[in-house]
Design an enzyme around this catalytic site. Structure first.
Site, PDB file in Angstrom:
ATOM      1  N   LYS A  86       0.863  -1.194   0.000  1.00 36.47           N
ATOM      2  CA  LYS A  86       0.000   0.000   0.000  1.00 36.47           C
ATOM      3  C   LYS A  86       0.892   1.233   0.000  1.00 36.47           C
ATOM      4  CE  LYS A  86      -3.849   0.728   2.441  1.00 36.47           C
ATOM      5  NZ  LYS A  86      -4.576   0.773   3.731  1.00 36.47           N
TER       6      LYS A  86
HETATM    7  C1  E4P Z   1      -7.730   1.902   4.150  1.00 34.97           C
HETATM    8  O1  E4P Z   1      -7.003   1.798   3.190  1.00 34.97           O
HETATM    9  C2  E4P Z   1      -7.655   3.065   5.039  1.00 34.97           C
HETATM   10  O2  E4P Z   1      -6.409   3.058   5.642  1.00 34.97           O
HETATM   11  C3  E4P Z   1      -8.729   3.082   6.069  1.00 34.97           C
HETATM   12  O3  E4P Z   1      -9.931   2.556   5.572  1.00 34.97           O
HETATM   13  C4  E4P Z   1      -8.939   4.429   6.686  1.00 34.97           C
HETATM   14  O4  E4P Z   1     -10.063   4.368   7.529  1.00 34.97           O
HETATM   15  P1  E4P Z   1     -10.389   5.465   8.638  1.00 34.97           P
HETATM   16  O5  E4P Z   1     -10.735   6.750   7.933  1.00 34.97           O
HETATM   17  O6  E4P Z   1     -11.528   4.888   9.393  1.00 34.97           O
HETATM   18  O7  E4P Z   1      -9.143   5.615   9.477  1.00 34.97           O
END
Ligand code: E4P
Length: 218
Positions: A86
């Protein structure tokens, strides 16, 4: 639709994959920190829990492309199996995505808040792009509209990129991105269970059991 779990809580992952059609797990540095252990230890635990076939998306932390590439290699070597690096979508990240794709990595572009960030990441070769729906909704923008536009851009330019809609706080957001054509969503385990829950379903199941009790001697 591909369903992912957005958590590093291994017990919650174990329970969810027993019941739900889960394609993989996504994490980010905040989620890793919540587990309270080193990232490598945590992702090894997750890999042992989900097996080699399910996707495991792990974010790098470095601020330069060199560090991102180095970390992606360490993380992939640690967990093997179906691994996705990622990478956040700043300049260093877009450079990194292109390098990692040449090196044979699966890549998810993350921290996406605009349609054009997703398009650049897709053109750079990202397999998934992850727009943050609830964080957009929280600043009076529209996470759903951003997802809808990204889905259209991917179609317009015939990219081999999937939308991995992320950052959800309620079922309605998940429903709206499904209608918008998001290819996948990543959810915390509680929200995953909420997608299925309805009090009338519970009530109907209890009524069926009571009505059929004397007639199902199977
Ligand atoms: C996924 O890739 C993200 O890191 C995640 O869904 C962020 O979620 P949040 O806004 O609840 O922290």
């Amino acid at each position: 639709m591909l369903y992912f779990l957005d958590t590093a809580d291994v017990e919650a992952i174990r329970r969810a994959i027993e019941f739900y059609p889960i394609s993989g797990v996504t994490t980010n540095p905040t989620i890793i920190a919540q587990r309270g252990k080193n990232v490598v230890d945590t992702i090894k635990e997750i890999r042992a829990c989900i097996g080699d076939d399910r996707m495991l998306h792990v974010q790098t932390l470095g601020e330069t492309s060199e560090d991102m590439v180095r970390e992606a290699n360490i993380l992939r070597d640690a967990v093997k199996g179906n691994f996705y690096a990622k990478i956040p979508v700043n300049e260093q990240g877009i450079k990194t995505i292109q390098i990692l794709k040449k090196d044979g990595f699966n890549v998810t572009a993350t921290a996406i808040f605009t349609q054009q960030q997703a398009l650049i990441a897709g053109v750079a070769g990202a397999d998934f792009v992850a727009p943050y729906v609830n964080r957009l909704d929280n600043i009076s923008s529209s996470g759903i509209k951003v997802v809808e536009d990204i889905v259209s851009l991917i179609k317009n330019y015939s990219l081999n990129t999937k939308v991995l809609a992320a950052s959800f706080k309620n079922v309605e957001q998940v429903h709206q991105v499904s209608l918008a054509g998001a290819h996948s969503v990543t959810l915390n385990p509680e929200l995953c269970a909420n997608l299925l829950y309805h009090p009338l379903t519970q009530e109907s199941i209890i009524d069926f059991i009571l009505d059929g009790y004397n007639y199902y001697n199977l």
